[in-house]
Enzyme design. Sequence first.
Site, PDB file in Angstrom:
ATOM      1  N   ASP A  26       0.866  -1.171   0.000  1.00  0.00           N
ATOM      2  CA  ASP A  26       0.000   0.000   0.000  1.00  0.00           C
ATOM      3  C   ASP A  26       0.910   1.230   0.000  1.00  0.00           C
ATOM      4  O   ASP A  26       2.115   1.130   0.255  1.00  0.00           O
ATOM      5  CB  ASP A  26      -0.877  -0.052   1.264  1.00  0.00           C
ATOM      6  CG  ASP A  26      -1.602   1.239   1.535  1.00  0.00           C
ATOM      7  OD1 ASP A  26      -2.234   1.770   0.599  1.00  0.00           O
ATOM      8  OD2 ASP A  26      -1.538   1.732   2.683  1.00  0.00           O
ATOM      9  N   ASP A 204      -2.152  -0.332   5.788  1.00  0.00           N
ATOM     10  CA  ASP A 204      -2.483   0.268   7.090  1.00  0.00           C
ATOM     11  C   ASP A 204      -3.972   0.506   7.315  1.00  0.00           C
ATOM     12  O   ASP A 204      -4.370   0.914   8.400  1.00  0.00           O
ATOM     13  CB  ASP A 204      -1.780   1.625   7.235  1.00  0.00           C
ATOM     14  CG  ASP A 204      -2.406   2.679   6.335  1.00  0.00           C
ATOM     15  OD1 ASP A 204      -2.527   2.405   5.119  1.00  0.00           O
ATOM     16  OD2 ASP A 204      -2.802   3.735   6.839  1.00  0.00           O
TER      17      ASP A 204
HETATM   18 MG   LIG Z   1      -2.903   3.205   3.293  1.00  0.00          MG
END
Ligand SMILES: [Mg+2]
Length: 260
Positions: A26, A204
């Site tokens: 990510d 996250d």
């Molecule tokens: Mg992220």
Amino acid sequence: MADRPEPLQSFDHSGLTPGSTAIFLDFDGTLADIVEHPDAVSVPLPTREVLARLERSTQGALAIVTGRPIQEIDRFLAPLSLPVAGVHGLERRGAGGQMSAKSVDAATFTTLGDKLGAFTAAHPGTMVETKSGSLALHYRQRPDLGLACAAAVHEAVDGLQGLHILHGKMVIEVKSGQATKADAVAAFMDEAPFKGRVPLFAGDDVTDEDAFREVARASGISIKIGAGDTAAVYRSEDTDAFRMWLSRLADSFETHSLSA
Ligand SMILES: [Mg+2]
């Protein structure tokens, strides 16, 4: 779902080899720190160098899987140009540079953008970001407006078809229900040089949870950055700790490459 992901420091990556690992990362909150304005992010130069080293040692089996459009990732990682799945998998650039995009109903997002534009005009400090096939209402400058933003998005989406609402960190995203990060990882895993490797995914936010589960199905490695409930097996405390770990992984892969 794992109640307590293991600390990433306890993960012995010496068992991973550059030729058998496919790395999916990510962007925001994983490689780049979350900042007040989404345009103001940056990836530290040492981390861009680590990404270049990982790309070399894995022979290109390194991809970014993000909610941002591909062109923004290219700008933040320049001069690197990696395989990227953008807008949560709605657009994707494979290892050979080939582009694929899922079709979206542009008119639906125009309607949505108009409705939320009226909300942001009345609430300074909030902003709408429109992308192809997705829209984000940011309130990083006005955390006090989180609930009002959520209400505005749910009201705007009411009556429109085929949309998903995702609550992120100081952002609420509306996207076409036609793609997820899990789809993006699966699509990469079907192509060279990713195919046949063990997937590793780090992220996250809530949109990364689909990908954690996809990676688990392939007996891969999932890493959650920061706090919060997660399906991931490992947790890294924050972006700094994760970037350090990634740097050690690059060292380890280069040792493997030399001894291979
Ligand atoms: Mg992220």
